[in-house]
Design a protein around this motif. Structure first.
Motif, mmCIF file in Angstrom:
data_model
loop_
_atom_site.group_PDB
_atom_site.id
_atom_site.type_symbol
_atom_site.label_atom_id
_atom_site.label_comp_id
_atom_site.label_asym_id
_atom_site.label_seq_id
_atom_site.Cartn_x
_atom_site.Cartn_y
_atom_site.Cartn_z
ATOM 1 N N LEU A 60 0.838 -1.191 0.000
ATOM 2 C CA LEU A 60 0.000 0.000 0.000
ATOM 3 C C LEU A 60 0.877 1.247 0.000
ATOM 4 C CD1 LEU A 60 -2.554 -1.093 2.754
ATOM 5 C CD2 LEU A 60 -2.893 -1.119 0.264
ATOM 6 N N LYS A 61 2.080 1.111 0.560
ATOM 7 C CA LYS A 61 3.018 2.229 0.643
ATOM 8 C C LYS A 61 4.432 1.661 0.713
ATOM 9 C CE LYS A 61 3.697 6.645 2.827
ATOM 10 N NZ LYS A 61 3.292 7.454 1.690
ATOM 11 N N THR A 62 5.347 2.320 0.017
ATOM 12 C CA THR A 62 6.758 1.943 0.036
ATOM 13 C C THR A 62 7.570 3.163 0.434
ATOM 14 O OG1 THR A 62 6.396 0.336 -1.727
ATOM 15 C CG2 THR A 62 8.665 1.051 -1.362
ATOM 16 N N PHE A 63 8.471 2.994 1.392
ATOM 17 C CA PHE A 63 9.315 4.091 1.869
ATOM 18 C C PHE A 63 10.676 4.039 1.184
ATOM 19 C CE2 PHE A 63 6.275 3.182 5.202
ATOM 20 C CZ PHE A 63 5.805 4.452 5.510
ATOM 21 N N ASP A 64 11.383 5.166 1.217
ATOM 22 C CA ASP A 64 12.758 5.201 0.725
ATOM 23 C C ASP A 64 13.605 4.232 1.537
ATOM 24 O OD1 ASP A 64 12.116 7.194 -1.119
ATOM 25 O OD2 ASP A 64 12.739 8.819 0.213
ATOM 26 N N THR A 65 14.696 3.768 0.957
ATOM 27 C CA THR A 65 15.625 2.877 1.637
ATOM 28 C C THR A 65 16.095 3.531 2.933
ATOM 29 O OG1 THR A 65 16.336 2.001 -0.480
ATOM 30 C CG2 THR A 65 17.802 1.632 1.381
ATOM 31 N N GLN A 66 16.163 2.742 3.995
ATOM 32 C CA GLN A 66 16.535 3.234 5.320
ATOM 33 C C GLN A 66 17.862 2.617 5.762
ATOM 34 O OE1 GLN A 66 14.402 5.490 7.046
ATOM 35 N NE2 GLN A 66 13.411 5.475 5.039
ATOM 36 N N ASN A 67 18.697 3.434 6.399
ATOM 37 C CA ASN A 67 19.952 2.924 6.954
ATOM 38 C C ASN A 67 19.902 2.786 8.467
ATOM 39 O OD1 ASN A 67 21.592 2.517 4.607
ATOM 40 N ND2 ASN A 67 21.528 4.729 4.349
ATOM 41 N N GLY A 68 18.952 3.455 9.109
ATOM 42 C CA GLY A 68 18.765 3.346 10.555
ATOM 43 C C GLY A 68 17.732 2.293 10.880
ATOM 44 N N ASN A 69 17.247 2.304 12.123
ATOM 45 C CA ASN A 69 16.282 1.284 12.518
ATOM 46 C C ASN A 69 14.912 1.857 12.872
ATOM 47 O OD1 ASN A 69 16.998 2.477 14.919
ATOM 48 N ND2 ASN A 69 17.193 0.570 16.039
ATOM 49 N N GLN A 70 14.612 3.054 12.332
ATOM 50 C CA GLN A 70 13.281 3.607 12.537
ATOM 51 C C GLN A 70 13.000 4.704 11.528
ATOM 52 O OE1 GLN A 70 13.464 5.049 16.579
ATOM 53 N NE2 GLN A 70 14.133 7.065 15.942
ATOM 54 N N LEU A 71 11.714 4.985 11.340
ATOM 55 C CA LEU A 71 11.291 6.119 10.522
ATOM 56 C C LEU A 71 9.963 6.606 11.064
ATOM 57 C CD1 LEU A 71 8.820 5.446 8.254
ATOM 58 C CD2 LEU A 71 10.619 4.024 7.351
ATOM 59 N N THR A 72 9.653 7.879 10.785
ATOM 60 C CA THR A 72 8.373 8.439 11.184
ATOM 61 C C THR A 72 7.544 8.664 9.938
ATOM 62 O OG1 THR A 72 9.341 9.487 13.132
ATOM 63 C CG2 THR A 72 7.222 10.344 12.381
ATOM 64 N N TRP A 73 6.301 8.206 9.986
ATOM 65 C CA TRP A 73 5.386 8.272 8.864
ATOM 66 C C TRP A 73 4.154 9.062 9.283
ATOM 67 C CZ3 TRP A 73 1.257 4.115 8.670
ATOM 68 C CH2 TRP A 73 0.411 4.262 7.576
ATOM 69 N N ILE A 74 3.758 10.042 8.477
ATOM 70 C CA ILE A 74 2.489 10.729 8.696
ATOM 71 C C ILE A 74 1.445 9.842 8.030
ATOM 72 C CG2 ILE A 74 1.106 12.805 8.343
ATOM 73 C CD1 ILE A 74 3.535 13.235 10.167
ATOM 74 N N VAL A 75 0.580 9.256 8.825
ATOM 75 C CA VAL A 75 -0.352 8.241 8.352
ATOM 76 C C VAL A 75 -1.281 8.828 7.288
ATOM 77 C CG1 VAL A 75 -2.120 6.577 9.023
ATOM 78 C CG2 VAL A 75 -0.200 7.053 10.568
ATOM 79 N N ASP A 76 -1.163 8.293 6.081
ATOM 80 C CA ASP A 76 -1.957 8.786 4.954
ATOM 81 C C ASP A 76 -2.777 7.688 4.284
ATOM 82 O OD1 ASP A 76 0.188 7.448 3.854
ATOM 83 O OD2 ASP A 76 0.734 9.018 2.453
#
Length: 109
Positions: A60-76
């Protein structure tokens, strides 16, 4: 000889320590920031949101590649939608959160 026994014992622990897990958030609310986090594995990470519990479904949604162990998403993704967070690491290991249902929020995105 003790060195080899110790090394073998430590090597057997590594998969358990490095295994990839995704944390299931206690609640997800439409239009509000949501922390997505995971543990273990090897960067970079590929994070997607799939329909709840459907591990073979299209994201349903794909995020950019991450190098850390968390991300914040504004729920859409609309309230009432059941979702699962999926994380894959650079070795191909994949992990999933439990399914959660997005709750209605006060605003709109």
């Amino acid at each position: 000889m003790k060195f080899f026994a110790t090394a073998a014992a430590l090597a057997s622990l590594v998969p358990g320590i490095l295994s990839l897990t995704v944390n299931t958030p206690p609640g997800v609310t439409y239009c509000e920031p949501q922390l997505i986090s995971w543990n273990g594995g090897t960067a970079p990470y590929y994070v997607t949101i799939i329909p709840g519990g459907q591990i073979n479904a299209a994201p349903l949604k794909t995020f950019d590649t991450q190098n850390g162990n968390q991300l914040t998403w504004i729920v859409d993704i609309p309230a009432g939608t059941s979702i699962t967070f999926s994380t894959k690491d650079s070795t191909g290991a994949q992990a999933y959160s439990d399914a959660v249902t997005i709750q209605a929020g006060a605003g709109t995105t």
